[in-house]
Design an enzyme around this catalytic site. Structure first.
Site, PDB file in Angstrom:
ATOM      1  N   ASP A 190       0.831  -1.195   0.000  1.00  0.00           N
ATOM      2  CA  ASP A 190       0.000   0.000   0.000  1.00  0.00           C
ATOM      3  C   ASP A 190       0.868   1.248   0.000  1.00  0.00           C
ATOM      4  OD1 ASP A 190      -2.425   1.772   0.728  1.00  0.00           O
ATOM      5  OD2 ASP A 190      -3.272  -0.238   0.753  1.00  0.00           O
ATOM      6  N   HIS A 244      -3.802   5.269   4.148  1.00  0.00           N
ATOM      7  CA  HIS A 244      -4.585   4.309   3.374  1.00  0.00           C
ATOM      8  C   HIS A 244      -4.280   2.871   3.798  1.00  0.00           C
ATOM      9  CE1 HIS A 244      -5.829   1.980  -0.236  1.00  0.00           C
ATOM     10  NE2 HIS A 244      -6.749   2.920  -0.365  1.00  0.00           N
ATOM     11  N   SER A 269     -10.825  -0.388  -2.477  1.00  0.00           N
ATOM     12  CA  SER A 269      -9.668  -0.563  -1.598  1.00  0.00           C
ATOM     13  C   SER A 269     -10.043  -1.306  -0.333  1.00  0.00           C
ATOM     14  CB  SER A 269      -9.090   0.802  -1.204  1.00  0.00           C
ATOM     15  OG  SER A 269      -8.405   1.390  -2.271  1.00  0.00           O
TER      16      SER A 269
END
Length: 534
Positions: A169, A209, A386
């Protein structure tokens, strides 16, 4: 290369060292005179990585061997900064001036050079299109987990114990400060960390994220938040930078190689690639054919090592791009779309098919209003494939724990077959929403032998196609024939598959583009497989 030539190269390179250092991939011609050997894999693979290959009858291959160190040393000696090598693609990421490219290209062991990023790429926030939602109450993961039957999977004891999951990521901001991740950290189940953007082990950057993605998988705090694979071990890698350049695809490659060598079982990637800041690097939809983009090629290699690959389909459904992004186009990657609480495609979720008209996304999970833990430690509902991706990755991890004899591709196929619209797939949510109870039932119902024979890649533009026989064919004589659409036999042979020799490569070098039939006659079954060469 003689000493005089070396001296000239060094002087020329020194003269350019004060100019901008761009990033390039330098690919080598061979691995001659390597200090490593396929017969001694423990010198470059962990025992866990070797065990994964052995379970799936995968041989150690030349692309498992590390890059020839003498080639890297030669670049270092010329003043070229080498960063990350790639054994699968036989090269190294370097920093150098554009005016040095021709000098490096002239080296006898250099096959080609590819420009992948400008110098001084920002290493801060990588951004993200996921939408923040309202704060959630305790037990917020129940809905997203229960949609796939993960609650039942957990009740039966399959929470990822003994499994190793890679998460690639943009960053894991404040990960070590989040209460629901403390069990993961304190039990030392993060077995490896690497930031491939900065070439450090610092993965707690300014990007959150990855923190949110990891929470969906690994967080575990009773009555507050329980991830989909809360007892698994993890490899965490930063591969995404703030700018969008092709180097990020290679960062994924470097991370996959490291994770493979460590022995990873599953890789979750909540990233996708289509267009870049440098338009010359951008892809078109026609490139989403399962074999063209850098990251898709890397994923295809990773799959040959027995790794299960789970990837978010992308959030392009209501944008100009519209379709899935790489590497979700790979036939070896489980592409995950997003649905809402009613099981309907989320408006942002990318559409299929792949450019060569295969069903994509493969499956879907909750991606609209998914409960995540943010970098502040709060639980919030947020949107994005995601987040449907790691829910599915956790599901795959527990399912593989329950059925460890499956190969990686058999696992992905079992997940597809367990989905609610497997018989009527579409290009919005693929085969639909998988279910643990259904997968469990299917796993105990043996497929017909003909369905267990793997033929790949198919369709193909390669000069060969692989044929892999399951255990049901071991030690039995099998007749294989390649026939064209006019019924003319082009090739035939006999094989007796063995435990460590159950793969056959069929030569298509002199075959024209078109459709062919592979006829397989065994002692207990006879059937045909269609092959497409283009």
């Amino acid at each position: 290369m003689n000493r005089k030539t070396n001296l000239i190269l060094i002087l020329l390179l020194i003269g350019f060292r004060l100019s901008a250092q761009d990033r390039y991939m330098v690919f080598f011609t061979d691995k001659f005179n390597s200090s490593y050997s396929i017969s001694s894999p423990l010198n470059f693979l962990s025992q866990r990585a070797i065990d994964r290959r052995q379970r799936q009858n995968i041989p150690i291959a030349e692309n498992d061997l590390p890059v020839n160190q003498s080639y890297i040393d030669a670049l270092d000696n010329l003043g070229i900064k080498t960063i990350h090598p790639t054994k699968w693609m036989n090269g190294v990421l370097v920093e150098m001036q554009s005016s040095s490219v021709n000098l490096v290209q002239a080296l006898t062991f250099v096959e080609k050079i590819e420009y992948v990023a400008p110098g001084q790429i920002p290493v801060g926030s990588a951004g993200g299109s996921e939408v923040n939602g309202k704060l959630a109450d305790g037990g917020a993961t129940e809905f997203q987990n229960n949609m796939l039957g993960i609650d039942q999977m957990h009740d039966e004891g399959f929470e990822g114990q003994g499994m190793l999951v890679g998460v690639f990521d943009g960053g894991f901001q404040n990960m070590s400060q989040i209460g629901s991740l403390q069990a993961l950290i304190s039990s030392n189940r993060i077995v490896m960390k690497k930031n491939f953007v900065t070439n450090t082990t610092n993965i707690e950057n300014n990007e959150s994220h990855g923190t949110r993605v990891l929470s969906i998988l690994a967080a575990n705090q009773a009555n507050v938040y329980v991830g989909a694979a809360p007892a698994a071990n993890y490899v965490l890698c930063v591969t995404e930078a703030a700018g969008e350049y092709r180097v990020e695809e290679y960062n994924w490659l470097f991370a996959a190689e490291m994770a493979d060598s460590t022995g990873v079982d599953v890789i979750n990637t909540s990233l996708g690639y289509s267009t870049f800041d440098d338009a010359s690097m951008s892809y078109t939809y026609s490139d989403m054919d399962g074999e063209t983009t850098v990251i898709t090629k890397a994923s295809n290699i990773a799959a040959t090592k027995g790794i299960a690959l789970i990837n978010s389909a992308g959030n392009e459904g209501n944008k100009v791009w519209h379709f899935i992004t790489a590497p979700s186009d790979s036939k070896n990657v489980l592409s995950v779309g997003a649905v809402d609480g009613a099981g309907i495609r989320a408006s942002f979720s990318s559409f299929g098919p792949s450019a060569d008209n295969r069903v994509k996304p493969d499956v879907s999970a909750l991606g609209q209003g998914t409960a995540v833990i943010t970098a502040t430690g709060n639980i919030a509902f947020q949107n994005g494939t995601s987040f449907s991706g790691p829910v599915m990755a956790g599901f795959a991890t527990g399912l593989w724990q329950a059925f460890p004899d499956l190969t990686n591709l058999q696992l992905l196929d079992l997940i597809r077959r367990s989905a609610h619209q497997y018989d009527t797939p579409d290009y919005e949510i693929g085969y639909g929403i998988p279910n643990y109870a259904k997968a469990y039932e299917l796993a105990f119902v043996p497929e017909p032998l003909e369905n267990q024979v793997l033929v790949y890649p198919n369709p193909t533009s390669d000069s060969f196609i692989n044929l892999v026989f399951p255990d049901g064919f071991l030690s039995e004589s099998v007749s294989v024939s390649l026939v064209d659409m006019n019924g003319q036999q082009l090739n035939s042979f006999q094989i007796e598959p063995q435990l460590n020799n159950n793969r056959v490569q069929i030569d298509l070098t002199n075959r024209m583009s078109g459709v062919y039939i592979l006829k397989i006659d065994g002692q207990r079954t006879s059937f045909k497989k269609k092959i497409i060469k283009y």
